[in-house]
Design a protein around this motif. Structure first.
Motif, mmCIF file in Angstrom:
data_model
loop_
_atom_site.group_PDB
_atom_site.id
_atom_site.type_symbol
_atom_site.label_atom_id
_atom_site.label_comp_id
_atom_site.label_asym_id
_atom_site.label_seq_id
_atom_site.Cartn_x
_atom_site.Cartn_y
_atom_site.Cartn_z
ATOM 1 N N TRP A 1 0.828 -1.196 0.000
ATOM 2 C CA TRP A 1 0.000 0.000 0.000
ATOM 3 C C TRP A 1 0.870 1.256 0.000
ATOM 4 C CZ3 TRP A 1 -5.041 0.023 -0.925
ATOM 5 C CH2 TRP A 1 -5.763 -1.166 -0.730
ATOM 6 N N SER A 2 0.357 2.302 -0.678
ATOM 7 C CA SER A 2 1.078 3.566 -0.764
ATOM 8 C C SER A 2 0.103 4.725 -0.592
ATOM 9 C CB SER A 2 1.777 3.681 -2.119
ATOM 10 O OG SER A 2 2.334 4.972 -2.301
ATOM 11 N N THR A 3 0.595 5.791 0.017
ATOM 12 C CA THR A 3 -0.219 7.004 0.138
ATOM 13 C C THR A 3 -0.027 7.937 -1.057
ATOM 14 O OG1 THR A 3 1.546 8.085 1.381
ATOM 15 C CG2 THR A 3 -0.134 6.909 2.657
ATOM 16 N N ASN A 4 0.802 7.533 -1.999
ATOM 17 C CA ASN A 4 1.077 8.333 -3.197
ATOM 18 C C ASN A 4 -0.043 8.100 -4.213
ATOM 19 O OD1 ASN A 4 2.042 9.512 -5.544
ATOM 20 N ND2 ASN A 4 4.112 8.675 -5.337
ATOM 21 N N HIS A 5 -0.770 9.157 -4.538
ATOM 22 C CA HIS A 5 -1.890 9.062 -5.475
ATOM 23 C C HIS A 5 -1.471 9.372 -6.918
ATOM 24 C CE1 HIS A 5 -4.017 9.160 -1.652
ATOM 25 N NE2 HIS A 5 -5.122 8.785 -2.286
ATOM 26 N N ASN A 6 -0.184 9.434 -7.156
ATOM 27 C CA ASN A 6 0.321 9.793 -8.487
ATOM 28 C C ASN A 6 1.326 8.736 -8.984
ATOM 29 O OD1 ASN A 6 -1.027 12.450 -8.345
ATOM 30 N ND2 ASN A 6 0.547 12.875 -6.801
ATOM 31 N N PRO A 7 0.847 7.565 -9.325
ATOM 32 C CA PRO A 7 1.776 6.492 -9.723
ATOM 33 C C PRO A 7 2.492 6.798 -11.040
ATOM 34 C CG PRO A 7 -0.492 5.827 -10.103
ATOM 35 C CD PRO A 7 -0.558 7.120 -9.356
ATOM 36 N N TYR A 8 3.734 6.333 -11.089
ATOM 37 C CA TYR A 8 4.571 6.538 -12.272
ATOM 38 C C TYR A 8 5.018 5.163 -12.772
ATOM 39 C CZ TYR A 8 8.514 8.213 -15.122
ATOM 40 O OH TYR A 8 9.391 8.475 -16.133
ATOM 41 N N PHE A 9 4.778 4.888 -14.072
ATOM 42 C CA PHE A 9 5.070 3.584 -14.653
ATOM 43 C C PHE A 9 6.076 3.730 -15.801
ATOM 44 C CE2 PHE A 9 0.706 3.412 -13.056
ATOM 45 C CZ PHE A 9 0.727 2.257 -12.288
ATOM 46 N N THR A 10 6.927 2.731 -15.942
ATOM 47 C CA THR A 10 7.821 2.635 -17.100
ATOM 48 C C THR A 10 7.768 1.202 -17.625
ATOM 49 O OG1 THR A 10 9.731 2.121 -15.718
ATOM 50 C CG2 THR A 10 9.382 4.443 -16.282
ATOM 51 N N TRP A 11 8.216 1.017 -18.850
ATOM 52 C CA TRP A 11 8.215 -0.316 -19.442
ATOM 53 C C TRP A 11 9.281 -0.420 -20.524
ATOM 54 C CZ3 TRP A 11 4.282 3.241 -19.757
ATOM 55 C CH2 TRP A 11 4.070 3.841 -21.003
ATOM 56 N N THR A 12 9.604 -1.647 -20.858
ATOM 57 C CA THR A 12 10.482 -1.934 -21.986
ATOM 58 C C THR A 12 9.769 -2.904 -22.912
ATOM 59 O OG1 THR A 12 11.569 -3.722 -20.766
ATOM 60 C CG2 THR A 12 12.608 -1.535 -20.702
ATOM 61 N N MET A 13 10.126 -2.846 -24.188
ATOM 62 C CA MET A 13 9.525 -3.722 -25.181
ATOM 63 C C MET A 13 10.142 -5.123 -25.109
ATOM 64 S SD MET A 13 7.265 -1.873 -26.564
ATOM 65 C CE MET A 13 6.780 -0.230 -27.103
ATOM 66 N N PRO A 14 9.383 -6.159 -25.448
ATOM 67 C CA PRO A 14 9.922 -7.523 -25.396
ATOM 68 C C PRO A 14 10.908 -7.829 -26.515
ATOM 69 C CG PRO A 14 7.682 -7.549 -26.227
ATOM 70 C CD PRO A 14 7.951 -6.142 -25.773
ATOM 71 N N THR A 15 10.873 -7.066 -27.605
ATOM 72 C CA THR A 15 11.850 -7.179 -28.689
ATOM 73 C C THR A 15 12.331 -5.772 -29.030
ATOM 74 O OG1 THR A 15 10.199 -7.052 -30.474
ATOM 75 C CG2 THR A 15 10.688 -9.247 -29.591
ATOM 76 N N ALA A 16 13.154 -5.639 -30.051
ATOM 77 C CA ALA A 16 13.712 -4.336 -30.412
ATOM 78 C C ALA A 16 12.612 -3.299 -30.632
ATOM 79 C CB ALA A 16 14.563 -4.464 -31.671
ATOM 80 N N ASP A 17 12.872 -2.069 -30.208
ATOM 81 C CA ASP A 17 11.885 -0.995 -30.348
ATOM 82 C C ASP A 17 11.428 -0.814 -31.793
ATOM 83 O OD1 ASP A 17 12.122 -0.595 -27.667
ATOM 84 O OD2 ASP A 17 13.055 1.394 -27.804
ATOM 85 N N SER A 18 12.303 -1.098 -32.756
ATOM 86 C CA SER A 18 11.963 -0.912 -34.172
ATOM 87 C C SER A 18 10.840 -1.826 -34.630
ATOM 88 C CB SER A 18 13.197 -1.152 -35.046
ATOM 89 O OG SER A 18 13.722 -2.452 -34.840
ATOM 90 N N ASN A 19 10.545 -2.871 -33.853
ATOM 91 C CA ASN A 19 9.455 -3.782 -34.204
ATOM 92 C C ASN A 19 8.087 -3.252 -33.792
ATOM 93 O OD1 ASN A 19 11.113 -5.942 -35.231
ATOM 94 N ND2 ASN A 19 11.659 -6.436 -33.124
ATOM 95 N N HIS A 20 8.051 -2.166 -33.022
ATOM 96 C CA HIS A 20 6.802 -1.744 -32.376
ATOM 97 C C HIS A 20 6.430 -0.309 -32.730
ATOM 98 C CE1 HIS A 20 7.041 -5.308 -29.787
ATOM 99 N NE2 HIS A 20 8.331 -5.033 -29.692
ATOM 100 N N GLN A 21 5.112 -0.100 -32.918
ATOM 101 C CA GLN A 21 4.578 1.255 -33.001
ATOM 102 C C GLN A 21 4.479 1.871 -31.611
ATOM 103 O OE1 GLN A 21 0.932 1.752 -35.211
ATOM 104 N NE2 GLN A 21 1.353 -0.028 -36.501
#
Length: 271
Positions: free
Chosen positions: A181-201
Motif C-alpha cells: 500500500w502507498s499514500t502516493n496518489h500519483n503512480p509513475y510507470f515505465t516499461w520496456t519492449m519484449p523485442t527491439a523498439d523498431s518492431n513496435h509502433q
C-alpha cells in the motif's frame, strides 16, 4: 554463381574455386536448400536445361523454385510481429509456365525442402494461408519447391521467414511496489519492449480495477514507442490495475497482457 531461367543453356567451360560470400537477410534465401552450400554454381531451370561444356566446382542443378515470396500480412522478414492476427498470407511468382504446382512446408527449420515424406503438402497455385496456431515464438519458416509437369519435385527451395513475439511488455513502477500500500496518489510507470523498439509502433493500455482486462484498439489508450513512461495523477483510494500490450508495425497486439497493481490508500492501511 546462379543461373535461373525457364530454359537454361550453359555453353563453355567454367572454374569456380572461390568461396561464396556470407549469407544476407532477404525475403528469399538461396543459401539454404536440399543441395545448397556456399561457393557453388546453381543451375535452376524449368522446361529445359543443357550444359554444353564443363564446370569445375560444386554444382547444384535442380528445378527452379519461385524467386520472390511476399506476404501482405507479414511483409518484412527482418521485423518481429506480435501473435494476435488472423492468418499469414503468402504469395509467390510462377517460376515457369509449365510447372504442375508446388510442395510447401511451414516449420521452425531454416532449411527443409518440402517432400512427400517430411510433411510437405501439394499446392496448385501461388497462394497459401497459414493458421496462427502453426507459429511459435521466434523464427518460423515457409518453404516452397516446384513440381514440374512430369511430377518431379524440386530439391532447391525458396524460404520466407516470419518472426513472432508472444511476450507482453515488461511493466514496472518506481513509485508503487507490487503488493504494498502507498499514500502516493500519483503512480509513475515505465516499461520496456519484449523485442527491439523498431518492431513496435507503441503500446495500448487500460487503467481500471479489474485483474485481467485485455486492451483493444477501441478500449485502449495508445502511447508511441518513443514514450515508454506514464505519469498518472490524483487517483482515488483503491487497487488500480494498469493493463498493457504492445502494438507492432502492422498493428497486431500480443495476446499476452502485462498487468501491474498499484495499491493506494490515504491512510496507508497495513500490508
Amino acid at each position: 554463381i546462379l543461373f535461373a531461367s525457364d530454359n537454361v543453356n550453359v555453353v563453355g567451360t567454367g572454374i569456380v574455386s572461390a568461396a561464396g560470400a556470407a549469407s544476407v537477410a532477404t525475403s528469399v534465401s538461396y543459401g539454404f536448400g536440399g543441395a545448397g552450400a556456399p561457393g557453388r554454381v546453381k543451375i535452376l531451370y524449368g522446361a529445359s536445361v543443357a550444359t554444353n561444356g564443363s564446370i569445375t566446382g560444386t554444382l547444384t542443378k535442380g528445378l527452379l523454385p519461385p524467386l520472390v515470396i511476399t506476404s501482405t500480412t507479414h511483409p518484412d522478414p527482418t521485423l518481429t510481429y506480435n501473435d494476435d492476427f488472423n492468418a499469414v498470407a503468402l504469395s509467390w511468382n510462377q517460376p515457369y509456365p509449365t510447372r504442375l504446382g508446388y510442395y510447401v512446408l511451414f516449420d521452425r527449420n531454416a532449411s527443409n525442402p518440402p517432400t512427400t515424406t517430411n510433411g510437405g503438402a501439394f499446392q496448385a497455385n501461388e497462394l497459401d494461408s497459414i493458421d496462427p496456431s502453426q507459429l511459435a515464438a521466434g523464427a518460423n519458416y515457409f518453404h516452397v519447391v516446384t513440381e514440374d509437369n512430369m511430377s518431379n519435385i524440386g530439391l532447391v527451395e525458396s524460404t520466407y521467414r516470419i518472426n513472432i513475439n508472444t511476450a507482453a511488455p515488461n511493466l514496472t513502477s518506481s513509485t508503487h511496489t507490487k503488493g504494498t500500500w502507498s499514500t502516493n496518489h500519483n503512480p509513475y510507470f515505465t516499461w520496456t519492449m519484449p523485442t527491439a523498439d523498431s518492431n513496435h509502433q507503441g503500446v495500448r493500455y487500460v487503467l481500471d480495477h479489474y485483474a485481467n482486462t485485455q486492451p483493444t484498439q477501441v478500449t485502449g489508450t495508445f502511447i508511441p514507442t518513443t514514450q515508454q513512461k506514464l505519469q498518472l495523477s490524483n487517483l482515488a483510494d483503491g487497487i488500480w490495475v494498469l493493463h498493457m500490450v504492445t502494438v507492432d508495425q502492422k498493428g497486431y497486439q500480443t495476446k499476452a497482457v502485462a498487468h501491474y497493481q498499484a495499491w493506494i490508500a490515504a491512510a496507508g492501511p497495513a500490508n
